[in-house]
Design a protein around this motif. Structure first.
Motif, PDB file in Angstrom:
ATOM      1  N   ASP A  95      -5.669 -43.925  -9.829  1.00  0.00           N
ATOM      2  CA  ASP A  95      -5.700 -44.943  -9.169  1.00  0.00           C
ATOM      3  C   ASP A  95      -5.756 -44.974  -7.966  1.00  0.00           C
ATOM      4  OD1 ASP A  95      -5.779 -47.546  -8.384  1.00  0.00           O
ATOM      5  OD2 ASP A  95      -4.306 -48.501  -9.732  1.00  0.00           O
ATOM      6  N   ALA A  96      -6.804 -44.924  -7.335  1.00  0.00           N
ATOM      7  CA  ALA A  96      -6.855 -44.625  -5.793  1.00  0.00           C
ATOM      8  C   ALA A  96      -6.687 -45.558  -4.906  1.00  0.00           C
ATOM      9  CB  ALA A  96      -8.585 -44.163  -5.607  1.00  0.00           C
ATOM     10  N   THR A  97      -6.494 -46.671  -5.599  1.00  0.00           N
ATOM     11  CA  THR A  97      -5.831 -47.946  -4.498  1.00  0.00           C
ATOM     12  C   THR A  97      -4.824 -48.755  -5.318  1.00  0.00           C
ATOM     13  OG1 THR A  97      -7.552 -49.221  -5.512  1.00  0.00           O
ATOM     14  CG2 THR A  97      -8.216 -48.268  -3.380  1.00  0.00           C
ATOM     15  N   GLY A 101       0.084 -51.925  -8.765  1.00  0.00           N
ATOM     16  CA  GLY A 101       0.050 -51.121  -9.830  1.00  0.00           C
ATOM     17  C   GLY A 101      -0.121 -51.956 -10.979  1.00  0.00           C
ATOM     18  N   LYS A 102      -0.574 -53.269 -10.989  1.00  0.00           N
ATOM     19  CA  LYS A 102      -0.936 -53.863 -12.084  1.00  0.00           C
ATOM     20  C   LYS A 102      -2.044 -53.319 -12.771  1.00  0.00           C
ATOM     21  CE  LYS A 102      -1.173 -58.904 -12.845  1.00  0.00           C
ATOM     22  NZ  LYS A 102      -1.274 -60.284 -12.643  1.00  0.00           N
ATOM     23  N   ASP A 103      -3.203 -53.143 -12.279  1.00  0.00           N
ATOM     24  CA  ASP A 103      -4.345 -52.490 -13.083  1.00  0.00           C
ATOM     25  C   ASP A 103      -3.883 -51.153 -13.415  1.00  0.00           C
ATOM     26  OD1 ASP A 103      -5.907 -54.809 -12.291  1.00  0.00           O
ATOM     27  OD2 ASP A 103      -6.819 -53.958 -10.478  1.00  0.00           O
ATOM     28  N   ILE A 119      -2.011 -43.773  -6.180  1.00  0.00           N
ATOM     29  CA  ILE A 119      -2.025 -43.437  -4.841  1.00  0.00           C
ATOM     30  C   ILE A 119      -2.010 -44.747  -4.159  1.00  0.00           C
ATOM     31  CG2 ILE A 119      -3.123 -42.570  -3.085  1.00  0.00           C
ATOM     32  CD1 ILE A 119      -4.053 -40.165  -4.673  1.00  0.00           C
ATOM     33  N   GLU A 120      -0.874 -44.850  -3.131  1.00  0.00           N
ATOM     34  CA  GLU A 120      -0.906 -46.124  -2.391  1.00  0.00           C
ATOM     35  C   GLU A 120      -0.683 -45.465  -0.897  1.00  0.00           C
ATOM     36  OE1 GLU A 120      -1.903 -49.583  -2.310  1.00  0.00           O
ATOM     37  OE2 GLU A 120      -1.245 -49.175  -0.286  1.00  0.00           O
ATOM     38  N   ARG A 121      -1.602 -46.024   0.096  1.00  0.00           N
ATOM     39  CA  ARG A 121      -1.082 -45.642   1.651  1.00  0.00           C
ATOM     40  C   ARG A 121      -0.097 -46.276   2.220  1.00  0.00           C
ATOM     41  NH1 ARG A 121      -7.237 -46.866   3.897  1.00  0.00           N
ATOM     42  NH2 ARG A 121      -7.213 -49.059   3.703  1.00  0.00           N
ATOM     43  N   TRP A 124       5.437 -49.501   2.674  1.00  0.00           N
ATOM     44  CA  TRP A 124       6.178 -50.509   2.009  1.00  0.00           C
ATOM     45  C   TRP A 124       5.999 -50.959   0.739  1.00  0.00           C
ATOM     46  CZ3 TRP A 124       4.000 -55.065   0.369  1.00  0.00           C
ATOM     47  CH2 TRP A 124       2.786 -55.432   1.081  1.00  0.00           C
ATOM     48  N   LEU A 125       4.547 -50.776   0.415  1.00  0.00           N
ATOM     49  CA  LEU A 125       3.980 -51.173  -1.015  1.00  0.00           C
ATOM     50  C   LEU A 125       4.475 -49.907  -1.898  1.00  0.00           C
ATOM     51  CD1 LEU A 125       2.772 -53.370  -2.401  1.00  0.00           C
ATOM     52  CD2 LEU A 125       0.438 -52.413  -1.426  1.00  0.00           C
ATOM     53  N   PHE A 126       4.377 -48.896  -1.465  1.00  0.00           N
ATOM     54  CA  PHE A 126       4.735 -47.617  -2.354  1.00  0.00           C
ATOM     55  C   PHE A 126       6.361 -47.716  -2.349  1.00  0.00           C
ATOM     56  CE2 PHE A 126       6.280 -43.264  -2.401  1.00  0.00           C
ATOM     57  CZ  PHE A 126       5.504 -42.616  -3.349  1.00  0.00           C
ATOM     58  N   THR A 189      -1.178 -61.729  -1.226  1.00  0.00           N
ATOM     59  CA  THR A 189      -0.403 -61.136  -0.349  1.00  0.00           C
ATOM     60  C   THR A 189      -0.957 -59.610   0.115  1.00  0.00           C
ATOM     61  OG1 THR A 189       1.512 -62.003  -1.424  1.00  0.00           O
ATOM     62  CG2 THR A 189       2.060 -60.114  -0.236  1.00  0.00           C
ATOM     63  N   LEU A 190      -1.625 -58.793  -0.719  1.00  0.00           N
ATOM     64  CA  LEU A 190      -2.250 -57.718  -0.168  1.00  0.00           C
ATOM     65  C   LEU A 190      -3.371 -57.911   0.716  1.00  0.00           C
ATOM     66  CD1 LEU A 190      -2.428 -55.677  -3.743  1.00  0.00           C
ATOM     67  CD2 LEU A 190      -0.706 -55.332  -1.862  1.00  0.00           C
ATOM     68  N   ARG A 191      -4.037 -59.098   0.323  1.00  0.00           N
ATOM     69  CA  ARG A 191      -5.098 -59.417   1.380  1.00  0.00           C
ATOM     70  C   ARG A 191      -4.630 -59.731   2.776  1.00  0.00           C
ATOM     71  NH1 ARG A 191      -9.004 -63.767  -1.836  1.00  0.00           N
ATOM     72  NH2 ARG A 191      -9.885 -62.005  -3.435  1.00  0.00           N
TER      73      ARG A 191
HETATM   74  C1  LIG Z   1      -6.989 -54.557  -3.938  1.00  0.00           C
HETATM   75  S1  LIG Z   1      -5.764 -53.694  -3.675  1.00  0.00           S
HETATM   76  C2  LIG Z   1      -5.282 -52.951  -5.138  1.00  0.00           C
HETATM   77  C3  LIG Z   1      -4.577 -53.845  -6.086  1.00  0.00           C
HETATM   78  C4  LIG Z   1      -4.218 -53.125  -7.446  1.00  0.00           C
HETATM   79  N1  LIG Z   1      -5.456 -52.723  -8.312  1.00  0.00           N
HETATM   80  C5  LIG Z   1      -3.331 -54.047  -8.188  1.00  0.00           C
HETATM   81  O1  LIG Z   1      -3.360 -54.094  -9.497  1.00  0.00           O
HETATM   82  O2  LIG Z   1      -2.292 -54.270  -7.550  1.00  0.00           O
HETATM   83  C6  LIG Z   1      -6.069 -52.260  -2.582  1.00  0.00           C
HETATM   84  C7  LIG Z   1      -4.974 -51.590  -2.410  1.00  0.00           C
HETATM   85  O3  LIG Z   1      -5.532 -50.128  -2.014  1.00  0.00           O
HETATM   86  C8  LIG Z   1      -4.692 -49.695  -1.187  1.00  0.00           C
HETATM   87  N2  LIG Z   1      -5.823 -48.722  -0.404  1.00  0.00           N
HETATM   88  C9  LIG Z   1      -6.887 -48.875   0.206  1.00  0.00           C
HETATM   89  N3  LIG Z   1      -7.748 -47.878   0.333  1.00  0.00           N
HETATM   90  C10 LIG Z   1      -6.781 -46.907   0.164  1.00  0.00           C
HETATM   91  C11 LIG Z   1      -7.160 -45.434   0.439  1.00  0.00           C
HETATM   92  N4  LIG Z   1      -8.021 -45.123   1.085  1.00  0.00           N
HETATM   93  N5  LIG Z   1      -5.826 -44.530  -0.142  1.00  0.00           N
HETATM   94  C12 LIG Z   1      -4.808 -45.316  -0.655  1.00  0.00           C
HETATM   95  N6  LIG Z   1      -4.696 -46.567  -0.798  1.00  0.00           N
HETATM   96  C13 LIG Z   1      -5.809 -47.324  -0.170  1.00  0.00           C
HETATM   97  C14 LIG Z   1      -4.492 -50.899   0.027  1.00  0.00           C
HETATM   98  O4  LIG Z   1      -3.289 -50.632   0.744  1.00  0.00           O
HETATM   99  C15 LIG Z   1      -4.197 -51.813  -1.220  1.00  0.00           C
HETATM  100  O5  LIG Z   1      -2.649 -51.939  -1.314  1.00  0.00           O
END
Ligand SMILES: C[S@@+](CC[C@H](N)C(=O)[O-])C[C@H]1O[C@@H](n2cnc3c(N)ncnc32)[C@H](O)[C@@H]1O
Length: 247
Positions: A95-97, A101-103, A119-121, A124-126, A189-191
């Motif tokens: 999961d690249a974003t 972690g819900k999805d 993976i989360e960049r 604080w979210l990590f 919140t993420l937005r």
């Molecule tokens: C729309 S949210 C994802 C929500 C997630 N699917 C869930 O179920 O909670 C996008 C997330 O991806 C992270 N993100 C965006 N681009 C990224 C990248 N290139 N590498 C790592 N994290 C990334 C953002 O920080 C944000 O937390």
């Protein structure tokens, strides 16, 4: 929108201060918060085992955190489950974003899923992801969570360096301003708090690094990510999953 790090009990003040530095965020001690001034601000409230995000400090604001137990029983996404059909036994996913972690949890529910790297960049979210994983104690939930590993890095960087081949790569870039519907609290919140910029070339690289499939979550009216046409799409009332098959 700004995110501050704070605390509720005074014994957590020092650790909250240290975390603020680690996260590159501003620290405000609980005593110094002017509730009216910060009514619309977000706070990362540090607690020793269960930190959370709160918008404003009113009694009505709800705590936001990685509530894996709740999501494991009260949430499912049949559309996303459909996108996983046909993946091989013991598939390995990325999961690249990851966000909250819900999805990722939804993907882990698929019995064929063997492992899933989240993976989360955002730091604080990590931290919240890590805490959510550490707090998972329920037996059924642990069967899902044990598939997880997590990394605090940009996924483009990870994919550029890794020698691993993932069967599935999942991308959920932020989408905003497309629909009129109000997002759920955690997504809003993420937005508000994460960088909206899409990582250029992430999809193109993901397609090269996945052996079976890349799934991209979009708003149903959004254009294709990086203008790359998918093999097919699965459309719901609000979201659309674009599916890129590698073979
Ligand atoms: C729309 S949210 C994802 C929500 C997630 N699917 C869930 O179920 O909670 C996008 C997330 O991806 C992270 N993100 C965006 N681009 C990224 C990248 N290139 N590498 C790592 N994290 C990334 C953002 O920080 C944000 O937390």
């Amino acid at each position: 929108m700004e995110l501050f790090v704070s605390h509720e009990s005074s014994q957590n003040k020092e650790k909250a201060f240290i975390l603020a530095k680690e996260f590159d965020l501003k620290f405000i001690s609980q005593e110094a918060i002017d509730k009216r001034k910060y009514n619309q601000s977000y706070f990362f409230i540090y607690q020793s085992k269960h930190s959370f995000i709160r918008k404003g400090l009113g009694k009505l604001s709800k705590d936001i955190y990685c509530n894996f137990l709740d999501w494991s029983v009260s949430f499912d996404d049949p559309l996303l489950s459909r996108c996983l059909k046909g993946l091989p036994d013991k598939f390995m996913a990325l999961d690249a974003t990851a966000g909250f972690g819900k999805d990722a949890l939804e993907i882990a529910k698929n019995p064929k899923c063997k492992s899933l790297l989240l993976i989360e960049r955002e730091k604080w979210l990590f931290y919240l992801l890590q805490e959510g994983i550490n707090n998972a104690a329920d037996k059924d939930l642990l069967q899902l969570i044990n598939k997880f590993s997590i990394e605090n890095i940009d996924s483009f960087e990870h994919l550029s360096k890794t020698r691993k081949n993932y069967d599935l790569i999942y991308i959920d870039p932020m989408f905003s301003g497309v629909g009129k519907s109000k997002a759920k609290r955690a997504i809003q919140t993420l937005r508000d708090l994460t960088q909206e910029a899409e990582t250029e070339g992430l999809l193109d690289l993901a397609i090269k690094r996945s052996s079976k499939r890349v799934i991209v979550k979009r708003h149903k009216n959004s254009k294709f990510l990086e203008d790359i046409k998918p093999s097919h799409s699965i459309k719901g009332k609000v979201v659309r999953y674009d599916i890129y098959n590698s073979s």
